[in-house]
Scaffold this motif. Structure first.
Motif, PDB file in Angstrom:
ATOM      1  N   LEU A   1      16.609  23.564  19.366  1.00  0.00           N
ATOM      2  CA  LEU A   1      15.286  23.424  19.958  1.00  0.00           C
ATOM      3  C   LEU A   1      14.250  23.312  18.846  1.00  0.00           C
ATOM      4  O   LEU A   1      14.326  24.047  17.851  1.00  0.00           O
TER       5      LEU A   1
ATOM      6  N   TYR B   1       4.908  21.010  25.590  1.00  0.00           N
ATOM      7  CA  TYR B   1       6.084  20.901  26.454  1.00  0.00           C
ATOM      8  C   TYR B   1       6.624  19.479  26.437  1.00  0.00           C
ATOM      9  O   TYR B   1       7.845  19.256  26.361  1.00  0.00           O
TER      10      TYR B   1
ATOM     11  N   ARG C   1       7.946  18.833  22.520  1.00  0.00           N
ATOM     12  CA  ARG C   1       8.970  19.722  21.947  1.00  0.00           C
ATOM     13  C   ARG C   1      10.146  19.963  22.887  1.00  0.00           C
ATOM     14  O   ARG C   1      11.194  20.443  22.438  1.00  0.00           O
ATOM     15  N   ARG C   2       9.966  19.675  24.164  1.00  0.00           N
ATOM     16  CA  ARG C   2      11.025  19.954  25.129  1.00  0.00           C
ATOM     17  C   ARG C   2      11.468  18.707  25.889  1.00  0.00           C
ATOM     18  O   ARG C   2      12.643  18.360  25.885  1.00  0.00           O
ATOM     19  N   LEU C   3      10.537  18.006  26.541  1.00  0.00           N
ATOM     20  CA  LEU C   3      10.939  16.888  27.393  1.00  0.00           C
ATOM     21  C   LEU C   3      11.398  15.681  26.574  1.00  0.00           C
ATOM     22  O   LEU C   3      12.479  15.125  26.832  1.00  0.00           O
TER      23      LEU C   3
ATOM     24  N   PHE D   1      14.865  16.091  24.733  1.00  0.00           N
ATOM     25  CA  PHE D   1      16.030  16.200  25.611  1.00  0.00           C
ATOM     26  C   PHE D   1      16.175  14.995  26.528  1.00  0.00           C
ATOM     27  O   PHE D   1      17.276  14.721  27.004  1.00  0.00           O
TER      28      PHE D   1
ATOM     29  N   THR E   1       7.390  29.001  33.345  1.00  0.00           N
ATOM     30  CA  THR E   1       8.692  28.441  32.974  1.00  0.00           C
ATOM     31  C   THR E   1       9.808  29.447  33.222  1.00  0.00           C
ATOM     32  O   THR E   1      10.861  29.102  33.781  1.00  0.00           O
TER      33      THR E   1
ATOM     34  N   HIS F   1       8.446  22.704  35.597  1.00  0.00           N
ATOM     35  CA  HIS F   1       8.987  23.649  34.620  1.00  0.00           C
ATOM     36  C   HIS F   1      10.518  23.618  34.584  1.00  0.00           C
ATOM     37  O   HIS F   1      11.111  24.051  33.588  1.00  0.00           O
TER      38      HIS F   1
ATOM     39  N   HIS G   1      12.927  20.630  31.858  1.00  0.00           N
ATOM     40  CA  HIS G   1      13.624  20.824  30.591  1.00  0.00           C
ATOM     41  C   HIS G   1      15.015  21.419  30.782  1.00  0.00           C
ATOM     42  O   HIS G   1      15.998  20.856  30.268  1.00  0.00           O
TER      43      HIS G   1
ATOM     44  N   LEU H   1      17.332  18.765  32.060  1.00  0.00           N
ATOM     45  CA  LEU H   1      17.728  17.799  31.030  1.00  0.00           C
ATOM     46  C   LEU H   1      18.747  18.410  30.064  1.00  0.00           C
ATOM     47  O   LEU H   1      19.654  17.718  29.585  1.00  0.00           O
ATOM     48  N   VAL H   2      18.602  19.705  29.775  1.00  0.00           N
ATOM     49  CA  VAL H   2      19.611  20.391  28.964  1.00  0.00           C
ATOM     50  C   VAL H   2      20.973  20.301  29.647  1.00  0.00           C
ATOM     51  O   VAL H   2      21.997  20.005  29.017  1.00  0.00           O
TER      52      VAL H   2
END
Length: 283
Positions: free
Chosen positions: A128, A141, A144-146, A149, A215, A252, A255, A258-259
């Protein structure tokens, strides 16, 4: 493994029971010569990564919220082994769920002041990007996350699916609701990481970081959690959520979904795409 464990905890190991494996590591229950029982995660010889370092940093950082933080203590750790107390399981009760809701407030209300974390993060065995960022949460978000991934999961998604997620990213400021300060999050708060023990709930296996408090609550709902209604009611009574929080749950959940697409493939494609469609209706 036994020699390594004895060296790490500074005590004789009486017995070790294998509990299977998860991702790249094996799981064990050990009894020490001083009577303690511990839970052990171990990487094979010659295999190292930053996963355990990130988990230890996250557990200790969550515990910094104070003695009411519902977080498992770290007994010992190095780059190839993590040792926690053995937490005997029990059926969750409504009272324990309410206590858990209030304990989550204790974590979330202790803002770390920025989004991200001062260490390299992991969720499962996937890295991450936890670079600290004091910009508002929606863009953090998205970036760094969507976006990372979405790239990882793209091989399991069709072109129209990818465009749908890109639409969410493009308009995320319109979907995210009122601004919130960063909260001290567990970060992977599905029900399997909530250990019901001793009349309470303890948190294990974090992907801890400063994030949006909705989240953690959305993750609890993703795969179902016992007495979720009691957890949320106790939480909302102590630390009221902003209007529209229930409608923002799919945003929320994007992410973690998607993981799961990244880790497990097509079986999670449909729920991820449906969550993206639902999130876009918040405009």
């Amino acid at each position: 493994m036994r020699d390594h464990l004895e060296e790490l905890v500074g005590a004789r190991v009486e017995s070790v029971r294998d509990l299977g494996s998860s991702h790249a590591w094996t799981l064990h229950r050990a009894t020490l010569g001083d009577g303690r029982e511990v839970f052990v995660k171990a990487l094979p010889d010659g295999h190292s990564s930053g996963v355990f370092e990130a988990e230890v940093a996250g557990l200790r950082w969550l515990a910094d919220a104070g003695p009411a933080a519902p977080v498992a203590q770290v007994v010992a750790a190095d780059e190839r082994m993590l040792v926690l107390p053995w937490l005997p399981s029990e059926p969750p009760s409504a009272d324990a769920a309410e206590r858990f809701g209030r304990a989550l407030v204790h974590l979330h209300a202790d803002s770390p002041g920025a989004f991200g974390a001062p260490w390299d993060g992991y969720i499962a065995d996937l890295p991450l990007d936890d670079t600290l960022d004091d910009r508002p949460w929606p863009r953090w978000y998205a970036e760094r996350r969507l976006e990372p991934f979405l790239r990882r999961a793209a091989r399991h998604l069709g072109p129209s699916d990818i465009r749908l997620f890109e639409q969410v990213i493009d308009v995320i400021e319109d979907l995210a609701g009122p601004p919130e300060p960063s909260a001290r999050l567990h970060g992977d708060l599905w029900s399997g990481n909530v250990q019901w023990t001793g009349g309470a709930a303890m948190l294990i296996d974090p992907a801890a970081h400063g994030g949006h408090r909705e989240t953690d609550l959305a993750m609890l709902a993703l795969f179902g959690c016992p007495h979720l209604d009691r957890i949320l009611a106790a939480y909302n009574e102590s630390f009221p959520l902003s209007d529209g929080w229930r409608e923002r749950v799919p945003l929320h959940q994007l992410h973690p979904l998607l993981v799961h697409v990244t880790l497990f493939g097509d079986s999670y494609r449909a729920p991820a795409v449906e969550a993206a469609r639902t999130a876009l209706t918040l405009r």
